[in-house]
Design an enzyme around this catalytic site. Structure first.
Site, PDB file in Angstrom:
ATOM      1  N   LYS A  70       0.847  -1.199   0.000  1.00  0.00           N
ATOM      2  CA  LYS A  70       0.000   0.000   0.000  1.00  0.00           C
ATOM      3  C   LYS A  70       0.878   1.241   0.000  1.00  0.00           C
ATOM      4  CE  LYS A  70      -3.916   1.997   2.606  1.00  0.00           C
ATOM      5  NZ  LYS A  70      -4.793   1.846   3.786  1.00  0.00           N
ATOM      6  N   SER A 146      -9.827   1.825   2.846  1.00  0.00           N
ATOM      7  CA  SER A 146      -8.946   2.582   1.995  1.00  0.00           C
ATOM      8  C   SER A 146      -7.926   1.741   1.237  1.00  0.00           C
ATOM      9  CB  SER A 146      -8.215   3.638   2.829  1.00  0.00           C
ATOM     10  OG  SER A 146      -7.344   3.016   3.749  1.00  0.00           O
ATOM     11  N   SER A 170      -9.961  -0.623   7.005  1.00  0.00           N
ATOM     12  CA  SER A 170      -9.377  -0.488   5.658  1.00  0.00           C
ATOM     13  C   SER A 170      -8.653  -1.707   5.104  1.00  0.00           C
ATOM     14  CB  SER A 170      -8.421   0.696   5.625  1.00  0.00           C
ATOM     15  OG  SER A 170      -9.163   1.879   5.481  1.00  0.00           O
TER      16      SER A 170
HETATM   17  N1  GLN Z   1     -13.160   4.147   6.272  1.00  0.00           N
HETATM   18  C1  GLN Z   1     -12.590   4.549   7.521  1.00  0.00           C
HETATM   19  C2  GLN Z   1     -12.166   5.992   7.423  1.00  0.00           C
HETATM   20  O1  GLN Z   1     -12.385   6.587   6.413  1.00  0.00           O
HETATM   21  C3  GLN Z   1     -11.440   3.656   7.865  1.00  0.00           C
HETATM   22  C4  GLN Z   1     -10.223   3.955   7.093  1.00  0.00           C
HETATM   23  C5  GLN Z   1      -9.059   3.112   7.467  1.00  0.00           C
HETATM   24  O2  GLN Z   1      -9.192   2.080   8.109  1.00  0.00           O
HETATM   25  N2  GLN Z   1      -7.898   3.606   7.091  1.00  0.00           N
HETATM   26  O3  GLN Z   1     -11.621   6.535   8.352  1.00  0.00           O
END
Ligand code: GLN
Length: 478
Positions: A70, A146, A170
């Site tokens: 990532k 994400s 995410s």
């Molecule tokens: N969707 C969640 C957010 O926008 C989690 C994102 C994540 O785990 N990085 O904060």
């Protein structure tokens, strides 16, 4: 060859029927041929990967196996963007993150930087400033986020396996939406050193793979105490692959009544209920439990995560890091224009929210209160784990939604993580495994399994027993 699991690729490398160079070349060819449709990668350095392949020692635990990373984790000498305009074209990693150093020590080859929501804020990759990743099962839909790039490239066979990060879901949510396995380790199990911080009390790095076995193999390599991350736990790392192939007879599986609510897609609900039956047939015992503070999890998360983000993202101001506005009039003009030009809308929204909840006069009402509710949420899990060995739920209330469908309504997007967010607030571990498909169109559904702190072995035993007794993980997008 890019459709191989890590375990199968390892077997072929060790038997000599495949060389690390041939494997790496074939993955590069797959990316070149296929990523145009998916847009899972932000960049990849073929030369560096091939050079590493040529000296790979296949006797090491991950010897000669390429892993996608990532684009929030530092890989020495490679561009790092966090899918943000503020870093794009301005930053090359000066060092390896601890997980990358550990992967290299295990013989693995970092190959490719995967797309994500900007600074990991989002659930669909639509917040990437570099373009949206497409779901390989239906390219008109999002892959989740994400870590959507990592999930999409594993599912589309453009990578053997990948690393993601999980602050509120995410790793697990995109794994569910793309039909792969995603494991969020216990907070502190894996060093965060060298991963760009979003919300430091919630972030964890973890594996995204085609099978549970592969997740266990990757977790073996990346876990362990690190003096460079003061929150990493100084505890022994077991061999997680020893948890594979175990009986789960007699295990108590908690079904939180607050998680089986209206609003879950009917096919997701049916698949989860079928998974409960399947685990029952393997000897597990379902037990209804309660996590009474569930309804506050999303609100609590969006106070704590934004507060931490507003502080963490202060470093992107064009002096220490990132894009720099042209010809500023004075210092304040420099800061304002640099950040206005560099950050996307969601990142700005979070910085504003986070700054607000930390500001004098609101700090007690929002931030301190959220910390107190976080304690209650953590206690809910401790109490539940007195009665059950693991907790089970859908990973996401809905299958992959259409690109653009939820962009105008941040709250709808935030609700995509309703089942994953509390895990991070509690610091425990969780995994998502494929548990079926919707009918028309055919989209993957994920099953979430949660276990207490440092009990990843339990997660792996249950997820592996389920996976090995069901066909879902063998399906591939066409
Ligand atoms: N969707 C969640 C957010 O926008 C989690 C994102 C994540 O785990 N990085 O904060």
């Amino acid at each position: 060859m890019s459709s191989l699991t890590l375990a199968d690729a390892q077997e072929q490398l060790r038997s000599g029927s495949l060389t690390p160079r041939a494997l790496t070349e074939s993955i590069i060819a797959a990316i070149e041929a296929g990523d145009g449709k998916i847009r899972g990668y932000n960049s990849f350095d073929a030369e560096a990967a091939l050079a590493a392949a040529d000296t790979a020692d296949v006797s090491l635990p991950l010897g000669g196996l390429p892993i996608a990373i990532k684009d929030i984790i530092n890989v020495k000498g490679e561009a790092l963007t966090c899918s943000s305009k503020i870093l794009e074209g301005t930053f090359t990693s000066p060092y390896d993150a601890t997980v990358i150093a550990k992967l290299r020590a295990a013989g693995a080859i970092p190959l490719g930087r995967t797309n994500m929501d900007e600074f990991a804020m989002g659930s669909s990759t639509e917040n990437s400033a570099l373009g949206t990743t497409k779901n390989p099962w239906d390219t008109s839909r999002i892959p989740g986020g994400s870590s959507g790039g990592s999930a999409a490239v594993v599912s589309a066979d453009l990578a053997l396996a990948a690393l993601g990060t999980d602050t509120g879901g995410s790793i697990r949510q995109p794994a569910a939406l793309c039909g792969c396995v995603g494991l969020k380790p216990t907070y502190g199990r894996v060093s965060r050193y060298g991963a760009v911080a979003f919300a430091s009390s919630l972030d964890q790095i973890g594996p995204m793979t085609k099978t549970v076995r592969d997740s266990a193999m990757l977790l073996n390599a990346i876990s362990g105490h690190d003096a460079m991350d003061s929150t990493s736990l100084d505890e022994a790392v077991p061999d997680f692959t020893a948890a594979l192939g175990k009986e789960i007879k007699g295990m108590k599986i908690g079904l939180p009544k607050e998680y089986f609510i209206d609003g879950i897609d009917p096919e997701v609900r049916a698949a989860t209920e079928a998974a409960v039956k399947q685990l029952e047939s393997l000897g597990a015992e379902p037990v209804e439990i309660s996590l009474p503070h569930t309804e506050y999890a999303t609100a609590t998360y969006y106070v704590i995560a934004t507060a931490e983000a507003s502080s963490n993202l202060a470093r992107f101001e064009g002096v220490r890091y990132g894009h720099r506005a042209d010809a500023p009039k004075d210092l304040s003009d420099h800061y304002m224009r640099t950040r206005a030009e560099g950050f996307g809308a969601e990142v700005k929204r979070r910085i504003l929210l986070g700054t607000y909840v930390l500001s004098s006069g609101y700090y007690d009402a929002y931030y301190i209160r959220a910390q107190k509710v976080r304690t209650l949420i953590r206690q809910d899990f401790s109490e539940a784990f007195q009665k059950v060995d693991a907790i089970l739920s859908p990973t996401s209330p809905v299958p992959a939604f259409g690109i653009g469908e939820r962009c105008d309504d941040p709250l709808q997007m935030y609700l995509a993580d309703i089942f994953t967010i509390a895990t991070n607030l509690a610091g425990i571990c969780g995994i998502s495994v494929p548990c079926g498909f919707t009918k028309e169109p055919k989209l993957p559904i994920g099953l979430q399994i949660l276990a207490p702190s440092m009990q990843e072995e339990r997660l792996i035993s249950i997820a592996d027993a389920y996976e090995q007794s069901t066909p879902w993980h063998k399906e591939r997008p066409c």
